[in-house]
Enzyme design. Sequence first.
Site, PDB file in Angstrom:
ATOM      1  N   CYS A 193       0.876  -1.168   0.000  1.00 13.63           N
ATOM      2  CA  CYS A 193       0.000   0.000   0.000  1.00 13.63           C
ATOM      3  C   CYS A 193       0.915   1.220   0.000  1.00 13.63           C
ATOM      4  O   CYS A 193       1.687   1.410   0.946  1.00 13.63           O
ATOM      5  CB  CYS A 193      -0.862  -0.043   1.264  1.00 13.63           C
ATOM      6  SG  CYS A 193      -1.884   1.409   1.514  1.00 13.63           S
ATOM      7  N   CYS A 219      -0.397   3.590  -6.633  1.00 13.36           N
ATOM      8  CA  CYS A 219      -1.349   3.004  -5.683  1.00 13.36           C
ATOM      9  C   CYS A 219      -1.611   1.585  -6.175  1.00 13.36           C
ATOM     10  O   CYS A 219      -1.887   1.384  -7.370  1.00 13.36           O
ATOM     11  CB  CYS A 219      -2.642   3.821  -5.681  1.00 13.36           C
ATOM     12  SG  CYS A 219      -3.999   3.025  -4.771  1.00 13.36           S
TER      13      CYS A 219
HETATM   14  N1  DGL Z   1      -3.806   0.435  -2.081  1.00 19.38           N
HETATM   15  C1  DGL Z   1      -3.414   1.547  -1.339  1.00 19.38           C
HETATM   16  C2  DGL Z   1      -2.323   2.378  -1.968  1.00 19.38           C
HETATM   17  O1  DGL Z   1      -1.509   1.844  -2.608  1.00 19.38           O
HETATM   18  C3  DGL Z   1      -4.433   2.302  -0.571  1.00 19.38           C
HETATM   19  C4  DGL Z   1      -5.646   2.803  -1.235  1.00 19.38           C
HETATM   20  C5  DGL Z   1      -6.589   3.378  -0.186  1.00 19.38           C
HETATM   21  O2  DGL Z   1      -6.915   2.671   0.758  1.00 19.38           O
HETATM   22  O3  DGL Z   1      -6.976   4.546  -0.348  1.00 19.38           O
HETATM   23  O4  DGL Z   1      -2.220   3.536  -1.795  1.00 19.38           O
END
Ligand code: DGL
Length: 257
Positions: free
Chosen positions: A70, A180
């Site tokens: 993440c 993301c």
């Molecule tokens: N998948 C995550 C990222 O890479 C988080 C997305 C989220 O929860 O807003 O930022």
Amino acid sequence: MKVAIFDSGVGGLTVLYSAMKRMPYNEYIYYADLDNVPYGNKDKEMVNRLTLRAVEQIYDLGVNAIVLACNTATSISADLLRYKYDIPIVGMEPAVKPAVINSLGKRVLVLATELTLKESKLRNLINRLEATDKVDLLPMSELVDFAEKMVFDGDRVRTLLDQKFSNMNLSDYKTIVLGCTHFIYYKKIIEQYFNYTIDVIDGNQGTVNHLEKILQGIGKENNSRYKKKSVQYYISGKIAKLSVFEGYMKYLEILDT
Ligand code: DGL
């Protein structure tokens, strides 16, 4: 080796998929904080608190390494977690460096959550690369919501892309960075949207390479003993059924072919 992969939601499955493909002999834990997704539009303190709590629960499962799959949680909490824990904490890094190299004088566009784009981690990376005048940032948290709802294509996605890109001079760009992990589900659609004239890259392979090296460094077990490709899924601290995530893993397989 027992490896945990953590995300606010289903984005980190894209990292799990790549890690399992590269290192099928590991035992995996996938932890999604679905009770609290999305992280990207929460405040920094809240994301830090949620990430710390999840990692504490994961650590107690006795893993050899934790991947923060993440970008948002990595931006906020990776340094603190590395200080706190005695096992490797592997984070995500938006692939800005390869993008700048690839772009040969043209511009780079980084897509990520609001929070990732605001945070100093990304700003520092761009500064270090002396690329502040070559890189533009565009928040696209709506894709997090779409991914969580399994909306992978169709009119809603295309309308969003139209809205987001409408004010931009797209011929200025050579590379789009997906900053993301949720956005990986849309990689092909974005490539298609630009008629394959813009390269779309992400940090997943870099993260998996890094994880592999770290595990080789720990290397206390003979990997060949584990040919079982097992994953235990967790949702916000509770054991979850594979069926919750199965559709995503199948979709990633389709995208991969
Ligand atoms: N998948 C995550 C990222 O890479 C988080 C997305 C989220 O929860 O807003 O930022």
